[in-house]
Scaffold this motif. Structure first.
Motif, mmCIF file in Angstrom:
data_model
loop_
_atom_site.group_PDB
_atom_site.id
_atom_site.type_symbol
_atom_site.label_atom_id
_atom_site.label_comp_id
_atom_site.label_asym_id
_atom_site.label_seq_id
_atom_site.Cartn_x
_atom_site.Cartn_y
_atom_site.Cartn_z
ATOM 1 N N TYR A 85 32.020 8.015 -7.206
ATOM 2 C CA TYR A 85 32.293 7.209 -6.021
ATOM 3 C C TYR A 85 31.765 5.794 -6.230
ATOM 4 O O TYR A 85 30.892 5.561 -7.054
ATOM 5 N N HIS A 86 32.289 4.866 -5.439
ATOM 6 C CA HIS A 86 31.752 3.508 -5.398
ATOM 7 C C HIS A 86 31.546 3.135 -3.930
ATOM 8 O O HIS A 86 32.162 3.719 -3.039
ATOM 9 N N TRP A 87 30.655 2.179 -3.704
ATOM 10 C CA TRP A 87 30.353 1.769 -2.338
ATOM 11 C C TRP A 87 31.331 0.702 -1.879
ATOM 12 O O TRP A 87 31.553 -0.292 -2.556
ATOM 13 N N VAL A 88 31.931 0.905 -0.723
ATOM 14 C CA VAL A 88 32.789 -0.083 -0.071
ATOM 15 C C VAL A 88 31.941 -0.696 1.041
ATOM 16 O O VAL A 88 31.506 0.016 1.959
ATOM 17 N N ALA A 89 31.695 -1.987 0.942
ATOM 18 C CA ALA A 89 30.769 -2.660 1.853
ATOM 19 C C ALA A 89 31.296 -2.748 3.284
ATOM 20 O O ALA A 89 32.509 -2.753 3.514
ATOM 21 N N HIS A 90 30.365 -2.831 4.238
ATOM 22 C CA HIS A 90 30.718 -3.122 5.628
ATOM 23 C C HIS A 90 31.440 -4.465 5.649
ATOM 24 O O HIS A 90 31.125 -5.357 4.861
ATOM 25 N N ARG A 91 32.397 -4.617 6.574
ATOM 26 C CA ARG A 91 33.036 -5.927 6.716
ATOM 27 C C ARG A 91 33.629 -6.058 8.106
ATOM 28 O O ARG A 91 34.069 -5.085 8.716
ATOM 29 N N TRP A 92 33.602 -7.298 8.580
ATOM 30 C CA TRP A 92 34.190 -7.618 9.873
ATOM 31 C C TRP A 92 35.618 -8.081 9.648
ATOM 32 O O TRP A 92 35.882 -8.902 8.782
ATOM 33 N N VAL A 93 36.545 -7.549 10.437
ATOM 34 C CA VAL A 93 37.960 -7.895 10.334
ATOM 35 C C VAL A 93 38.401 -8.511 11.659
ATOM 36 O O VAL A 93 38.126 -7.956 12.733
ATOM 37 N N ASN A 94 39.075 -9.659 11.581
ATOM 38 C CA ASN A 94 39.558 -10.336 12.785
ATOM 39 C C ASN A 94 41.000 -9.932 13.031
ATOM 40 O O ASN A 94 41.849 -10.044 12.161
ATOM 41 N N GLY A 95 41.273 -9.469 14.227
ATOM 42 C CA GLY A 95 42.637 -9.097 14.589
ATOM 43 C C GLY A 95 42.626 -8.201 15.813
ATOM 44 O O GLY A 95 41.616 -7.600 16.169
ATOM 45 N N GLY A 96 43.752 -8.125 16.472
ATOM 46 C CA GLY A 96 43.865 -7.252 17.640
ATOM 47 C C GLY A 96 42.978 -7.672 18.797
ATOM 48 O O GLY A 96 42.427 -6.836 19.497
ATOM 49 N N GLY A 97 42.805 -8.976 18.972
ATOM 50 C CA GLY A 97 42.042 -9.451 20.123
ATOM 51 C C GLY A 97 40.560 -9.646 19.881
ATOM 52 O O GLY A 97 39.807 -9.822 20.826
ATOM 53 N N GLY A 98 40.132 -9.603 18.653
ATOM 54 C CA GLY A 98 38.708 -9.838 18.389
ATOM 55 C C GLY A 98 38.300 -9.341 17.013
ATOM 56 O O GLY A 98 39.130 -9.013 16.172
ATOM 57 N N TRP A 99 37.005 -9.306 16.804
ATOM 58 C CA TRP A 99 36.420 -8.870 15.531
ATOM 59 C C TRP A 99 36.030 -7.404 15.620
ATOM 60 O O TRP A 99 35.474 -6.965 16.622
ATOM 61 N N ARG A 100 36.303 -6.658 14.552
ATOM 62 C CA ARG A 100 35.935 -5.236 14.476
ATOM 63 C C ARG A 100 35.203 -4.986 13.165
ATOM 64 O O ARG A 100 35.605 -5.498 12.122
#
Length: 108
Positions: A85-100
């Motif tokens: 396995y490899h680590w997929v980092a946390h990330r903020w995505v902008n879309g759909g009315g705000g940041w998730r």
């Protein structure tokens, strides 16, 4: 059995010291649970990884979490890796009315 005056004093102090706690309500911090956030996260903080504590450790970088109505930095840490396995980092995505926040996770 006789109880000494000093023992009674200590017991009384302990009981009186815990009375204020009887009315305390401990609530967990309000944390991000997946809704849209109107406030963009700040730029990531540059962290110093240092040296892994041992073979097979993976650096999990820090990220901005949403706690109590504001962004709060969660520092990175060394974690034992998962073979294959490899680590997929946390990330903020902008879309759909705000940041998730997309939570970090292990992926194949």
């Amino acid at each position: 059995m006789k109880t000494s005056l000093a023992a009674k004093a200590v017991l009384t102090a302990l009981l009186l010291g815990t009375l204020p706690l009887a009315s305390c309500v401990v609530t967990p911090p309000r944390v991000y649970v997946g809704g849209a956030i109107a406030v963009a996260p700040p730029a990531p903080i540059v962290e110093v990884e240092g040296v892994a504590p041992g073979p097979g450790y993976v650096w999990i970088g820090g990220y901005w979490n949403w706690v109590g109505g504001r962004h709060v930095w969660v520092p990175g840490a060394w974690r034992v890796g998962r073979p294959g396995y490899h680590w997929v980092a946390h990330r903020w995505v902008n879309g759909g009315g705000g940041w998730r926040l997309e939570q970090g996770h292990w992926a194949r």
